[in-house]
Design a protein around this motif. Sequence first.
Motif, mmCIF file in Angstrom:
data_model
loop_
_atom_site.group_PDB
_atom_site.id
_atom_site.type_symbol
_atom_site.label_atom_id
_atom_site.label_comp_id
_atom_site.label_asym_id
_atom_site.label_seq_id
_atom_site.Cartn_x
_atom_site.Cartn_y
_atom_site.Cartn_z
ATOM 1 N N GLY A 90 20.063 -46.114 -19.803
ATOM 2 C CA GLY A 90 20.369 -45.482 -18.528
ATOM 3 C C GLY A 90 19.125 -44.865 -17.924
ATOM 4 O O GLY A 90 18.072 -44.817 -18.551
ATOM 5 N N ALA A 91 19.266 -44.382 -16.688
ATOM 6 C CA ALA A 91 18.123 -43.771 -15.998
ATOM 7 C C ALA A 91 18.594 -42.624 -15.116
ATOM 8 O O ALA A 91 19.584 -42.755 -14.391
ATOM 9 N N LEU A 92 17.871 -41.514 -15.198
ATOM 10 C CA LEU A 92 18.032 -40.398 -14.285
ATOM 11 C C LEU A 92 16.916 -40.533 -13.259
ATOM 12 O O LEU A 92 15.731 -40.506 -13.613
ATOM 13 N N LEU A 93 17.291 -40.721 -12.007
ATOM 14 C CA LEU A 93 16.336 -40.947 -10.920
ATOM 15 C C LEU A 93 16.414 -39.748 -9.981
ATOM 16 O O LEU A 93 17.295 -39.665 -9.126
ATOM 17 N N ALA A 94 15.500 -38.802 -10.155
ATOM 18 C CA ALA A 94 15.566 -37.515 -9.466
ATOM 19 C C ALA A 94 14.606 -37.460 -8.278
ATOM 20 O O ALA A 94 13.425 -37.769 -8.409
ATOM 21 N N ALA A 95 15.128 -37.058 -7.148
ATOM 22 C CA ALA A 95 14.350 -36.842 -5.922
ATOM 23 C C ALA A 95 13.407 -38.003 -5.615
ATOM 24 O O ALA A 95 12.195 -37.834 -5.542
ATOM 25 N N PRO A 96 13.972 -39.214 -5.419
ATOM 26 C CA PRO A 96 13.091 -40.340 -5.100
ATOM 27 C C PRO A 96 12.319 -40.097 -3.804
ATOM 28 O O PRO A 96 12.888 -39.595 -2.838
ATOM 29 N N ALA A 97 11.052 -40.448 -3.818
ATOM 30 C CA ALA A 97 10.234 -40.340 -2.607
ATOM 31 C C ALA A 97 10.496 -41.580 -1.754
ATOM 32 O O ALA A 97 10.384 -42.700 -2.233
ATOM 33 N N ASP A 98 10.859 -41.368 -0.502
ATOM 34 C CA ASP A 98 11.101 -42.494 0.408
ATOM 35 C C ASP A 98 9.767 -42.951 0.984
ATOM 36 O O ASP A 98 9.347 -42.508 2.037
ATOM 37 N N ILE A 99 9.122 -43.846 0.268
ATOM 38 C CA ILE A 99 7.779 -44.289 0.648
ATOM 39 C C ILE A 99 7.789 -45.279 1.809
ATOM 40 O O ILE A 99 6.725 -45.658 2.289
ATOM 41 N N GLU A 100 8.971 -45.651 2.284
ATOM 42 C CA GLU A 100 9.042 -46.542 3.452
ATOM 43 C C GLU A 100 8.962 -45.764 4.760
ATOM 44 O O GLU A 100 8.781 -46.351 5.818
ATOM 45 N N THR A 101 9.100 -44.454 4.700
ATOM 46 C CA THR A 101 8.997 -43.624 5.902
ATOM 47 C C THR A 101 7.716 -42.790 5.801
ATOM 48 O O THR A 101 7.191 -42.592 4.703
ATOM 49 N N PRO A 102 7.197 -42.311 6.917
ATOM 50 C CA PRO A 102 5.956 -41.528 6.864
ATOM 51 C C PRO A 102 6.098 -40.311 5.957
ATOM 52 O O PRO A 102 7.063 -39.554 6.060
ATOM 53 N N LEU A 103 5.135 -40.140 5.074
ATOM 54 C CA LEU A 103 5.123 -39.004 4.160
ATOM 55 C C LEU A 103 4.300 -37.867 4.762
ATOM 56 O O LEU A 103 3.445 -38.094 5.616
ATOM 57 N N PRO A 104 4.523 -36.644 4.310
ATOM 58 C CA PRO A 104 3.753 -35.503 4.831
ATOM 59 C C PRO A 104 2.258 -35.645 4.519
ATOM 60 O O PRO A 104 1.874 -36.416 3.631
ATOM 61 N N PRO A 105 1.418 -34.873 5.205
ATOM 62 C CA PRO A 105 -0.020 -34.886 4.909
ATOM 63 C C PRO A 105 -0.269 -34.588 3.428
ATOM 64 O O PRO A 105 0.443 -33.810 2.806
ATOM 65 N N GLY A 106 -1.283 -35.239 2.880
ATOM 66 C CA GLY A 106 -1.612 -35.055 1.472
ATOM 67 C C GLY A 106 -1.050 -36.153 0.590
ATOM 68 O O GLY A 106 -1.353 -36.219 -0.599
ATOM 69 N N TYR A 107 -0.199 -37.010 1.159
ATOM 70 C CA TYR A 107 0.374 -38.139 0.428
ATOM 71 C C TYR A 107 -0.199 -39.429 0.998
ATOM 72 O O TYR A 107 -0.645 -39.471 2.145
ATOM 73 N N PRO A 108 -0.176 -40.511 0.220
ATOM 74 C CA PRO A 108 -0.723 -41.770 0.729
ATOM 75 C C PRO A 108 0.001 -42.249 1.989
ATOM 76 O O PRO A 108 1.216 -42.058 2.129
ATOM 77 N N GLU A 109 -0.759 -42.872 2.881
ATOM 78 C CA GLU A 109 -0.174 -43.430 4.098
ATOM 79 C C GLU A 109 0.507 -44.752 3.781
ATOM 80 O O GLU A 109 0.204 -45.409 2.786
#
Length: 188
Positions: A90-109
Amino acid sequence: MNYELTPTILMVPGLRDHVPEHWQTLLEQRLPKARSVPPLEHDKLSCGARVAALDAALARISGPVILVAHSAGVMITVHWAAQHKRQIHGALLAAPADIETPLPPGYPERQTLEQNGWLPIPRQRLPFPSIVGASRNDPLARFERVQDMAQDWGSRFVDLGEVGHLNPPAGFGEWPMAETLIRRLVLM
């Protein structure tokens, strides 16, 4: 209890790797059969390198495994699942980052993520039971988008409330609910 049949818990950290005060690090230190995917020395933004690191960590574990992923670690996990066939308990998938939408400054574009193999996010049903935990005020993913991902992956969905990105800046070192969700996965 038969510890040979007890799943090993494998932490899959996000792009920030191992943060000493992060709930994954603290949980790994507390649980007897817990390990973590080692940090990368090179190609830190390469999704392929991170998937290979997860696969190598899994190869060193015999018996059942529960993956515990956070943020971009969730994306590493779903990319891995799309490419590999090892049985996972099994897998616990916590707070996935939605990398298909613009991320805040400090994260990869987006362009950087695309060039490094992160996009698109795999959306096929996962071949193992999973629980997705979503925050209502996560700066890296809208709640509804995470709900859609969970549905596509065939995951149970858990509303975590307003927990930010479920990391130290959001006030989370310890996260006791992780153990509760892991116990649910053990019983699945």
